[in-house]
Write an enzyme that holds these catalytic residues in place. Structure first.
Site, PDB file in Angstrom:
ATOM      1  N   GLU A   1      45.098  31.970  38.934  1.00 30.24           N
ATOM      2  CA  GLU A   1      46.205  32.920  38.811  1.00 30.24           C
ATOM      3  C   GLU A   1      47.537  32.354  39.318  1.00 30.24           C
ATOM      4  O   GLU A   1      48.442  33.123  39.647  1.00 30.24           O
ATOM      5  CB  GLU A   1      45.863  34.210  39.555  1.00 30.24           C
ATOM      6  CG  GLU A   1      44.670  34.949  38.964  1.00 30.24           C
ATOM      7  CD  GLU A   1      44.571  36.354  39.502  1.00 30.24           C
ATOM      8  OE1 GLU A   1      44.902  37.290  38.757  1.00 30.24           O
ATOM      9  OE2 GLU A   1      44.158  36.522  40.665  1.00 30.24           O
TER      10      GLU A   1
ATOM     11  N   HIS B   1      44.554  40.914  46.881  1.00 32.11           N
ATOM     12  CA  HIS B   1      43.740  42.033  46.386  1.00 32.11           C
ATOM     13  C   HIS B   1      43.476  43.051  47.489  1.00 32.11           C
ATOM     14  O   HIS B   1      42.469  43.745  47.440  1.00 32.11           O
ATOM     15  CB  HIS B   1      42.404  41.498  45.841  1.00 32.11           C
ATOM     16  CG  HIS B   1      42.544  40.370  44.855  1.00 32.11           C
ATOM     17  ND1 HIS B   1      41.652  39.333  44.764  1.00 32.11           N
ATOM     18  CD2 HIS B   1      43.497  40.118  43.920  1.00 32.11           C
ATOM     19  CE1 HIS B   1      42.032  38.489  43.807  1.00 32.11           C
ATOM     20  NE2 HIS B   1      43.149  38.937  43.292  1.00 32.11           N
TER      21      HIS B   1
HETATM   22 ZN   LIG Z   1      44.103  38.274  41.604  1.00 31.78          ZN
END
Ligand SMILES: [Zn+2]
Length: 255
Positions: free
Chosen positions: A77, A98
């Site tokens: 990412e 997260h």
């Molecule tokens: Zn992520």
């Protein structure tokens, strides 16, 4: 030490702090724009933030490509960072994580995540929610290319944080110290808001004036900000890596 070496050391500290404060776990990452080339940024190779050391830092361009030949794995990412740095020239540091306490606000439409505690003021008055499905349909929810990342950066706009539906958040700031601070207090602000909702009654956000007053008094190298950075770094076991800011950068206390 050179500016670059100091920044790499600070990036290592930022990784460790975010891990220790449970903003990231095995996943999640933090990056900083290269001090000499705004078209590049520094980020760890694919590694849990708690384990990151100076040798794990790699240099990527604003398409998320490594600048030097790199045999080691990179974060899937990493494009999130590339797209935000590309879209926001004033942004010097980015976090993607997260953190669990932020997730309900990206899932439920009933309550927006707003700053409700003084230390949460830096998340800013607006926290947009980005839903990857809006443009990309059914995905694995991860941001794995520049098109998805650019869409996220567009949703972030001029704000400090965007929630990512069912996934996490992306935060942007003018310095590493600020993006870490923001990312540490974001889940705490979310937790306070969730608990306040449980108590019931009217929810009072920080007013725009209160947010502005907090911002006016803030400096990334103030004594108060440094106090938090030093505390978090020491708690995370990397106090020995700290580089003190010049005395000249200190500003009068304000918090
Ligand atoms: Zn992520």
């Amino acid at each position: 030490m050179s500016t670059l070496d100091t920044l790499i050391q600070d990036l290592v500290i930022a990784n460790r702090i975010l891990a220790r404060e449970e903003v990231v776990d095995a996943y999640g990452h933090v990056s900083v724009r290269h001090p000499d080339n705004p078209e590049r940024f520094l980020i760890a190779r694919s590694l849990a933030p708690e384990l990151v050391g100076p040798d794990d830092i790699v240099e990527l361009d604003l398409e998320g490509r490594p600048v030097r030949e790199e045999g080691r794995g990179l974060y899937l990412e990493r494009f999130i960072h590339a797209a935000i740095f590309a879209a926001r020239p004033e942004v010097m540091a980015v976090v993607h994580a997260h953190a669990e306490d932020t997730l309900p606000f990206g899932i439920a439409q009933g309550t927006k995540l707003r700053p409700v505690i003084h230390s949460g003021s830096f998340i800013g008055p607006e926290v947009p929610v980005w839903d990857i499905a809006d443009r990309f349909g059914d995905t694995n929810l991860l941001v794995t290319d520049m098109a998805q990342a650019a869409d996220l950066a567009q949703c972030l706009g001029r704000n400090n944080v965007a929630l990512m539906r069912g996934h996490g958040f992306a935060a942007a700031a003018r310095s590493l110290i600020e993006v870490v601070r923001l990312s540490v207090y974001l889940p705490r602000n979310a937790r306070a808001l969730l608990r306040a909702k449980q108590l019931g009654g009217e929810i009072r956000d920080l007013s725009p004036g209160e947010i502005a007053a907090r911002n006016r008094g803030y400096s990334p190298y103030s004594v108060e900000t440094w106090r938090a950075w030093e505390y978090w770094a020491t708690k995370a076991g990397c106090g020995h890596l700290l580089t003190r800011p010049d005395d000249g950068r200190s500003t009068p206390p304000q918090g």
